[in-house]
Every structure is written in structure tokens, then in C-alpha cells.
Design an enzyme around this catalytic site. Structure first.
Site, PDB file in Angstrom:
ATOM      1  N   ASP A  99       0.877  -1.108  -0.158  1.00 38.82           N
ATOM      2  CA  ASP A  99      -0.071  -0.037  -0.034  1.00 38.82           C
ATOM      3  C   ASP A  99       1.024   1.127   0.080  1.00 38.82           C
ATOM      4  OD1 ASP A  99      -1.522   2.012   0.654  1.00 38.82           O
ATOM      5  OD2 ASP A  99      -3.054   1.066   1.881  1.00 38.82           O
ATOM      6  N   VAL A 100       0.946   1.990  -1.042  1.00 37.00           N
ATOM      7  CA  VAL A 100       1.875   2.929  -1.214  1.00 37.00           C
ATOM      8  C   VAL A 100       1.476   4.303  -0.361  1.00 37.00           C
ATOM      9  CG1 VAL A 100       2.308   2.640  -3.654  1.00 37.00           C
ATOM     10  CG2 VAL A 100       0.748   4.381  -3.069  1.00 37.00           C
ATOM     11  N   ASN A 113       2.939   2.914 -10.922  1.00 32.01           N
ATOM     12  CA  ASN A 113       1.859   3.091 -11.679  1.00 32.01           C
ATOM     13  C   ASN A 113       0.536   3.098 -10.854  1.00 32.01           C
ATOM     14  OD1 ASN A 113       0.070   1.874 -13.899  1.00 32.01           O
ATOM     15  ND2 ASN A 113      -0.362   0.137 -12.286  1.00 32.01           N
ATOM     16  N   TYR A 172      -7.643  14.609  -8.886  1.00 40.11           N
ATOM     17  CA  TYR A 172      -6.698  14.046  -9.840  1.00 40.11           C
ATOM     18  C   TYR A 172      -5.717  14.830 -10.574  1.00 40.11           C
ATOM     19  CZ  TYR A 172      -5.902  10.162 -13.195  1.00 40.11           C
ATOM     20  OH  TYR A 172      -5.182   9.176 -14.164  1.00 40.11           O
ATOM     21  N   LYS A 201      -1.564  14.579 -10.484  1.00 45.14           N
ATOM     22  CA  LYS A 201      -0.755  14.240 -11.498  1.00 45.14           C
ATOM     23  C   LYS A 201       0.090  15.335 -11.920  1.00 45.14           C
ATOM     24  CE  LYS A 201      -2.265   9.801 -12.128  1.00 45.14           C
ATOM     25  NZ  LYS A 201      -1.355   8.839 -11.875  1.00 45.14           N
TER      26      LYS A 201
HETATM   27  N1  LIG Z   1      -7.052   4.189 -17.412  1.00 42.40           N
HETATM   28  C1  LIG Z   1      -6.676   5.338 -17.867  1.00 42.40           C
HETATM   29  O1  LIG Z   1      -7.508   5.872 -19.002  1.00 42.40           O
HETATM   30  C2  LIG Z   1      -5.616   6.146 -17.403  1.00 42.40           C
HETATM   31  C3  LIG Z   1      -5.246   7.546 -18.017  1.00 42.40           C
HETATM   32  C4  LIG Z   1      -4.184   8.429 -17.493  1.00 42.40           C
HETATM   33  C5  LIG Z   1      -3.394   7.864 -16.513  1.00 42.40           C
HETATM   34  N2  LIG Z   1      -3.726   6.401 -15.913  1.00 42.40           N
HETATM   35  C6  LIG Z   1      -3.053   6.176 -14.756  1.00 42.40           C
HETATM   36  O2  LIG Z   1      -2.387   4.790 -15.040  1.00 42.40           O
HETATM   37  C7  LIG Z   1      -2.436   4.184 -13.684  1.00 42.40           C
HETATM   38  C8  LIG Z   1      -2.892   2.620 -13.739  1.00 42.40           C
HETATM   39  O3  LIG Z   1      -4.417   2.997 -13.800  1.00 42.40           O
HETATM   40  P1  LIG Z   1      -5.246   2.032 -14.449  1.00 42.40           P
HETATM   41  O4  LIG Z   1      -5.859   2.567 -15.532  1.00 42.40           O
HETATM   42  O5  LIG Z   1      -4.525   0.524 -14.683  1.00 42.40           O
HETATM   43  O6  LIG Z   1      -6.306   1.398 -13.504  1.00 42.40           O
HETATM   44  P2  LIG Z   1      -6.386   0.430 -12.250  1.00 42.40           P
HETATM   45  O7  LIG Z   1      -6.697  -0.745 -12.800  1.00 42.40           O
HETATM   46  O8  LIG Z   1      -7.346   1.022 -11.429  1.00 42.40           O
HETATM   47  O9  LIG Z   1      -5.190   0.564 -11.572  1.00 42.40           O
HETATM   48  C9  LIG Z   1      -4.777   1.143 -10.535  1.00 42.40           C
HETATM   49  C10 LIG Z   1      -3.998   0.480  -9.502  1.00 42.40           C
HETATM   50  O10 LIG Z   1      -3.601   1.304  -8.537  1.00 42.40           O
HETATM   51  C11 LIG Z   1      -3.533   0.553  -7.290  1.00 42.40           C
HETATM   52  N3  LIG Z   1      -3.507   1.304  -6.194  1.00 42.40           N
HETATM   53  C12 LIG Z   1      -4.574   2.098  -5.854  1.00 42.40           C
HETATM   54  N4  LIG Z   1      -4.410   2.734  -4.644  1.00 42.40           N
HETATM   55  C13 LIG Z   1      -3.275   2.178  -4.205  1.00 42.40           C
HETATM   56  C14 LIG Z   1      -2.536   2.353  -2.850  1.00 42.40           C
HETATM   57  N5  LIG Z   1      -2.766   3.133  -1.987  1.00 42.40           N
HETATM   58  N6  LIG Z   1      -1.245   1.576  -2.795  1.00 42.40           N
HETATM   59  C15 LIG Z   1      -1.037   0.488  -3.726  1.00 42.40           C
HETATM   60  N7  LIG Z   1      -1.648   0.271  -5.111  1.00 42.40           N
HETATM   61  C16 LIG Z   1      -2.773   1.135  -5.139  1.00 42.40           C
HETATM   62  C17 LIG Z   1      -4.567  -0.541  -7.400  1.00 42.40           C
HETATM   63  O11 LIG Z   1      -4.128  -1.913  -7.011  1.00 42.40           O
HETATM   64  P3  LIG Z   1      -5.032  -2.899  -5.713  1.00 42.40           P
HETATM   65  O12 LIG Z   1      -6.201  -2.431  -5.982  1.00 42.40           O
HETATM   66  O13 LIG Z   1      -4.673  -4.079  -6.645  1.00 42.40           O
HETATM   67  O14 LIG Z   1      -4.355  -2.619  -4.359  1.00 42.40           O
HETATM   68  C18 LIG Z   1      -4.844  -0.773  -8.934  1.00 42.40           C
HETATM   69  O15 LIG Z   1      -4.335  -1.818  -9.283  1.00 42.40           O
HETATM   70  C19 LIG Z   1      -2.879   4.842 -12.905  1.00 42.40           C
HETATM   71  O16 LIG Z   1      -1.855   5.913 -12.057  1.00 42.40           O
HETATM   72  C20 LIG Z   1      -3.664   6.057 -13.277  1.00 42.40           C
HETATM   73  O17 LIG Z   1      -4.078   7.181 -12.906  1.00 42.40           O
HETATM   74  C21 LIG Z   1      -4.891   5.490 -16.493  1.00 42.40           C
END
Ligand SMILES: NC(=O)c1ccc[n+]([C@@H]2O[C@H](COP(=O)([O-])OP(=O)(O)OC[C@H]3O[C@@H](n4cnc5c(N)ncnc54)[C@H](OP(=O)(O)O)[C@@H]3O)[C@@H](O)[C@H]2O)c1
Length: 259
Positions: free
Chosen positions: A79-80, A106, A182, A186
């Protein structure tokens, strides 16, 4: 001051060094993180696949192992937002391998996402400070602390790649309203990328940020046009840059974009 020096782990124990390169991906059990993990396994890295939940990490690691012949990720709880969790994992990596070559920050939350239930306010005039703080704790400070802890392990071998998964929502050049927590988290992660890139210049450690595009995941929602694998591509590229690769940059689709 670094928490530990070049020859000891965070608790001061000495450690052995393994030859194979080691990577750590936060939020690696689903979405873009799982695809980054898959890509780094294919590049021959030992990969720590992390989730806040042990069973989630273990299931994701088993699934990746079954789907790929590239290797087995090491499932780990992280947990970060928890100091003990961060120090404990870096300690285990140091003890087991004596090195960390790649850190992919990530993990992220998008608390104002329109598909999220219950819905949250998104406007700066309406959003609570508590929600903004929660976004900053995960998206900014988690990456900050983990990079702080990882850097000495990278400096030991004068090699490292830090990849911050940011977002176009944090671009000052294109900053708009809404999604305030958000956006702030970022934009600050982008600034952090520049700060660490400057401080680690000439140490063999390259620090970059990227926007993965709009990707289907819990963060992106089901309507997004890009797959998690497409979203992971630029992160994998940055994690595997050659020594003369860029540092202090912000990328989308492997091309530089404005801050
Ligand atoms: N999807 C998009 O369109 C998009 C666009 C721009 C940027 N991003 C960025 O891409 C990254 C990955 O997101 P994603 O789209 O793949 O969504 P996602 O599937 O919801 O992944 C986010 C991950 O963050 C982890 N997380 C959340 N809070 C945490 C905490 N306190 N400690 C450790 N892990 C934590 C969760 O892991 P667990 O629940 O397994 O702990 C989850 O697997 C994020 O930084 C997001 O902002 C995504």
C-alpha cells in the site's frame, strides 16, 4: 538523507546481489500495471507484482504465469500510502536481490471518475480537501516515498529506471477545470519527475513520466478506446531505455509531450 547506504538494506542488514535485473510495479495486479508486469517479464526481469491485497496479487501472478512463458512474477503486498508497507517491501527486495533496477510508479486513484460509485464532486469549488488529500497521498506521495527508498538501491549499481504513470489530466499546458484532486496529483507527479531527474542526473538513473492515453480499466472506465496492453507500451519502453535514453521527460505513445 538516504534511509540506507549502498551496502545495507533499510534496517541496516547487509545483502547479496543477484545478477538478473529486478523491477517493481505498483498496482501491478490489474489494468495497465498488469500489462507492464507482463512486458517486463518478457524482457527477462524479475518482477515484483504488487497489490494492496495478498490474494489479489497472488491470483494476478498465477494468471500471468499461466498466460506467459516468460516467467513468474513475485506477488507482494504494497500500500503506497503506508510507510511500513513501503519500507518493508524495499527491505525484502534489498535482502533477496541486493538490487532494484526498475521502479514503475503505476498505482493511482481517480476519485472523481464519472463511472465511480458513489459519485464524487469534481469541481475545485466543491471537492473536499479530504478527497484531494487522498488523491495526493496515493498518486503523488506514494511515488515520492517509494522513489526515495528505491534510489539508493539503484545508485549502488549506477543503474535505474523510474517510470511515473501520470496523465494528460496533469498537463499544465492543457489544464482545465474539474477532476481537481486527480489533476493536482498528476501535475505534482510530473513536477516530482523533473525534481528526481535533476537530482539523479549523471547517476545512471533515468526518471520519466508518461500518459498512457485513455485506457479501459477501473480508472479509465469501460468506454475507453485503448486496451491496458496499449496503455502499458510507453511505460515498458521507458522502463527498458538504453543508458543514453532520455530523462526528465513526459511521453505519450513513445513521443515527448508538453508539460
Ligand atoms: N486508464 C486510463 O485511462 C488512465 C489514463 C491516464 C492515467 N492513468 C493512470 O494509470 C495508472 C494505472 O491505472 P489503471 O488505468 O490501470 O487503473 P486500475 O486498474 O484501477 O489500476 C490502479 C491500480 O492502483 C492500485 N492502487 C490504488 N491505490 C493504491 C494504494 N494506496 N497502494 C497501492 N496500490 C494502489 C490498485 O491496486 P490494488 O487495488 O490491487 O491494490 C490498482 O491496481 C494510474 O496511475 C492512473 O492514474 C490511467
Amino acid at each position: 538523507m538516504a534511509l540506507f547506504d549502498a551496502t545495507s538494506s533499510p534496517t541496516g542488514k547487509s545483502y547479496m546481489t543477484t545478477e538478473q535485473r529486478v523491477a517493481l510495479v505498483t498496482g501491478g495486479a490489474g489494468g495497465i500495471g498488469r500489462e507492464i508486469t507482463r512486458g517486463l517479464l518478457a524482457h527477462g526481469y524479475i518482477v515484483y507484482l504488487t497489490s494492496r491485497h495478498a490474494d489479489t496479487a497472488e491470483r494476478a501472478a498465477a494468471r500471468l504465469t499461466a498466460e506467459t512463458s516468460a516467467g513468474t512474477p513475485l506477488p507482494s503486498v504494497l500500500d503506497v500510502t503506508e510507510e511500513e508497507s513501503l519500507v518493508g517491501l524495499i527491505e525484502r527486495v534489498a535482502q533477496r536481490h541486493g538490487r532494484l533496477d526498475v521502479l514503475v510508479n503505476n498505482a493511482g486513484v481517480y476519485l472523481e471518475a464519472p463511472h465511480r460509485q458513489p459519485a464524487s464532486p469534481t469541481l475545485a469549488q466543491e471537492q473536499s480537501v479530504a478527497m484531494v488529500r487522498e488523491s495526493l497521498e496515493t498518486n503523488l506521495l506514494g511515488a515520492y516515498r517509494l522513489t526515495q527508498l528505491a534510489a539508493p538501491l539503484m545508485q549502488r549499481h549506477r543503474f535505474g529506471r523510474v517510470v511515473n504513470v501520470s496523465s494528460g489530466s496533469g498537463q499544465l499546458a492543457d489544464m482545465g477545470g474539474g477532476d481537481v484532486g486527480y489533476r493536482l496529483s498528476k501535475a505534482a507527479l510530473n513536477a516530482l519527475t523533473r525534481v528526481f531527474a535533476a537530482e539523479l542526473a549523471d547517476s545512471g538513473i533515468l526518471v520519466n513520466a508518461l500518459c498512457p492515453g485513455w485506457v479501459q480499466s477501473d480508472v479509465g472506465g469501460p468506454a475507453a478506446p485503448r486496451t491496458p496492453a496499449e496503455g502499458a507500451d510507453t511505460a515498458i519502453w521507458l522502463a527498458t531505455l538504453p543508458d543514453d535514453g532520455p530523462t526528465g521527460g513526459f511521453f505519450r505513445h513513445r513521443a515527448p509531450i508538453a508539460w
